[in-house]
Design a protein around this motif. Sequence first.
Motif, PDB file in Angstrom:
ATOM      1  N   LEU A   5      -3.041   3.297  13.947  1.00  0.00           N
ATOM      2  CA  LEU A   5      -2.244   3.439  12.734  1.00  0.00           C
ATOM      3  C   LEU A   5      -3.215   3.501  11.567  1.00  0.00           C
ATOM      4  N   GLY A   6      -3.074   4.522  10.740  1.00  0.00           N
ATOM      5  CA  GLY A   6      -4.007   4.679   9.634  1.00  0.00           C
ATOM      6  C   GLY A   6      -3.300   4.935   8.323  1.00  0.00           C
ATOM      7  N   TRP A   7      -3.994   4.614   7.207  1.00  0.00           N
ATOM      8  CA  TRP A   7      -3.458   4.867   5.875  1.00  0.00           C
ATOM      9  C   TRP A   7      -4.613   4.819   4.880  1.00  0.00           C
ATOM     10  N   ARG A   8      -4.381   5.364   3.700  1.00  0.00           N
ATOM     11  CA  ARG A   8      -5.417   5.393   2.671  1.00  0.00           C
ATOM     12  C   ARG A   8      -5.362   4.135   1.817  1.00  0.00           C
ATOM     13  N   VAL A  10      -1.944  -0.909  -2.916  1.00  0.00           N
ATOM     14  CA  VAL A  10      -1.503  -0.548  -1.564  1.00  0.00           C
ATOM     15  C   VAL A  10      -1.426  -1.819  -0.714  1.00  0.00           C
ATOM     16  N   PRO A  11      -0.271  -2.138  -0.146  1.00  0.00           N
ATOM     17  CA  PRO A  11      -0.162  -3.353   0.676  1.00  0.00           C
ATOM     18  C   PRO A  11      -0.911  -3.201   1.996  1.00  0.00           C
ATOM     19  N   ASP A  12      -1.189  -4.329   2.619  1.00  0.00           N
ATOM     20  CA  ASP A  12      -1.794  -4.304   3.945  1.00  0.00           C
ATOM     21  C   ASP A  12      -0.735  -3.881   4.959  1.00  0.00           C
ATOM     22  N   VAL A  13      -1.166  -3.214   6.024  1.00  0.00           N
ATOM     23  CA  VAL A  13      -0.264  -2.754   7.075  1.00  0.00           C
ATOM     24  C   VAL A  13      -0.726  -3.326   8.402  1.00  0.00           C
ATOM     25  N   ASP A  14       0.213  -3.764   9.218  1.00  0.00           N
ATOM     26  CA  ASP A  14      -0.100  -4.368  10.514  1.00  0.00           C
ATOM     27  C   ASP A  14       0.610  -3.616  11.626  1.00  0.00           C
ATOM     28  N   GLY A  21       3.128  -7.492   1.683  1.00  0.00           N
ATOM     29  CA  GLY A  21       2.893  -7.537   0.243  1.00  0.00           C
ATOM     30  C   GLY A  21       3.355  -6.303  -0.501  1.00  0.00           C
ATOM     31  N   GLY A  22       4.253  -5.527   0.076  1.00  0.00           N
ATOM     32  CA  GLY A  22       4.764  -4.339  -0.597  1.00  0.00           C
ATOM     33  C   GLY A  22       5.648  -3.541   0.341  1.00  0.00           C
ATOM     34  N   THR A  23       5.922  -2.288  -0.029  1.00  0.00           N
ATOM     35  CA  THR A  23       6.767  -1.415   0.776  1.00  0.00           C
ATOM     36  C   THR A  23       5.949  -0.209   1.244  1.00  0.00           C
ATOM     37  N   PHE A  24       6.517   0.527   2.204  1.00  0.00           N
ATOM     38  CA  PHE A  24       5.815   1.703   2.702  1.00  0.00           C
ATOM     39  C   PHE A  24       5.847   2.855   1.697  1.00  0.00           C
ATOM     40  N   GLY A  25       6.697   2.761   0.688  1.00  0.00           N
ATOM     41  CA  GLY A  25       6.623   3.731  -0.393  1.00  0.00           C
ATOM     42  C   GLY A  25       5.323   3.635  -1.169  1.00  0.00           C
ATOM     43  N   GLY A  46       7.836  10.285   3.215  1.00  0.00           N
ATOM     44  CA  GLY A  46       9.137  10.070   2.596  1.00  0.00           C
ATOM     45  C   GLY A  46       9.604   8.627   2.554  1.00  0.00           C
ATOM     46  N   ALA A  47       8.711   7.651   2.811  1.00  0.00           N
ATOM     47  CA  ALA A  47       9.117   6.244   2.777  1.00  0.00           C
ATOM     48  C   ALA A  47       9.398   5.802   1.344  1.00  0.00           C
ATOM     49  N   THR A  48      10.318   4.838   1.185  1.00  0.00           N
ATOM     50  CA  THR A  48      10.639   4.288  -0.143  1.00  0.00           C
ATOM     51  C   THR A  48      10.579   2.762  -0.103  1.00  0.00           C
TER      52      THR A  48
END
Length: 449
Positions: free
Chosen positions: A24-27, A32-36, A104-108, A133-135
């Motif tokens: 799973l990757g993101w910029r 930008v919240p952390d993603v697990d 700590g946030g949303t995928f938007g 398209g995440a919000t």
Amino acid sequence: MGAYMSMPKGSNAPVPTTALRVELGWRQGPGVPDVDASALVLVGGKVRSDSDFVFYNQPAHSSGAVRHEGKSVAGGATTDSLSVDLARVEPAVETVVVAASADGGTFGQVPGLYIEVRDTAQGTVVARFDSTGATVETAFVLGEFYRRQGAWKFRAVGQGYDSGLEGLATDFGITVDEPQRTAAHTAPAAPAPPVPQTPAPPVAPPHQAPTLPAFPATVPPPQHQAPPPPPAPPAAPVRLSKVTLTKAAPSVSLTKQGGTSGALRVNLNWEVRKQFSGWGSKRGRAVALHNDLDLDLCALFELADGRKGVVQALGNAFGSLHQPPYIHLDGDDRTGAVSSGENLTVNLDRRDDFRRILVFVTIYEGARSFADLHATVTLQPQHGAPVDFSLDECTVPSTVCALALITNHGGDLVVQREARYLVPERGVSPQRTVDHAYGWGMNWTPGRK
């Protein structure tokens, strides 16, 4: 070979029944919240027990088919990875769901989110799905592996939840620990119906077996009636909590996180940023620097009785878990992979024997500094929430970095994020440098592996 085309949402692709790496990757970026990453092993659309949930607090499935490998950071992007060995998935299992949750946030607020499946042996991409398209979602099922006519396929799902990892987990049958829940959220027990012309029996407290109807005073209760058996204790719920240390919040109590006994595993994993080696012709070629990079995870210790020492690969001072210093270095790794990496284990059953422990890392060979190194430190107690943090970018010619200081405060071990790069003076070893910086006061002699 060109880049693998992203799958449309809802589509599927065949995957080999072999060992796979799921990334799973993101910029990265401000805000930008952390993603697990997490995975759920399903039979009939539900987990069989909470052990079918694989995530940062429960990183391996009992079958060995799914493991949470952890995060790496490189080039402004973060990845969190799972290993999935489809050949080891139990026959009863129909689906392995791969999910993501935002901390700590949303995928938007998470740009460039994707899931990529790689054949570990071949190194090739066999499936990829870019989520757009995440919000307001705080959790996503990004994809799933499923059986179809004896073969495995991967489906791009893209189903979002606004209830976070907790909502996603409970939707698949996981029992989640909710320490914030109070008695006000529990339905009261119904009172027992009164018996005519006799006092009403007391109301049974919640979760207790109901009482038998009261007998008239003239009829003694039967003497052979055995008391009802106590209710079986419920299964321990899954804890979703974790602690990430930062400059603003650099310390945490292991006791408050439930880490008071068993083994404390300290893992260091790293990734080296790829750079251009130069323009030898019209085309540049990207090569990984420090292919032979050898980092050594070490620990200075001071016991309650005043004894001091070091645990490190140099000089084969690997320590011991069940006799002083109650710290053991698992091995010497050169890859930086979280599945192996550099690992220290601390015996928390002997926590009263510790005064302080300083975990640090040195460059043994392969580089002159920690520049371009992206490293993550994870402290995983056997019981309780994991503690992790990333190292800052290194801008000095450092060959030794103090990672974490663990100190005993009346039996409570407190972990302090250090992430402190040190620059040895000419002719001074990295070990002597970190000793001097933290006032350990040991005598050092040259050593080798």
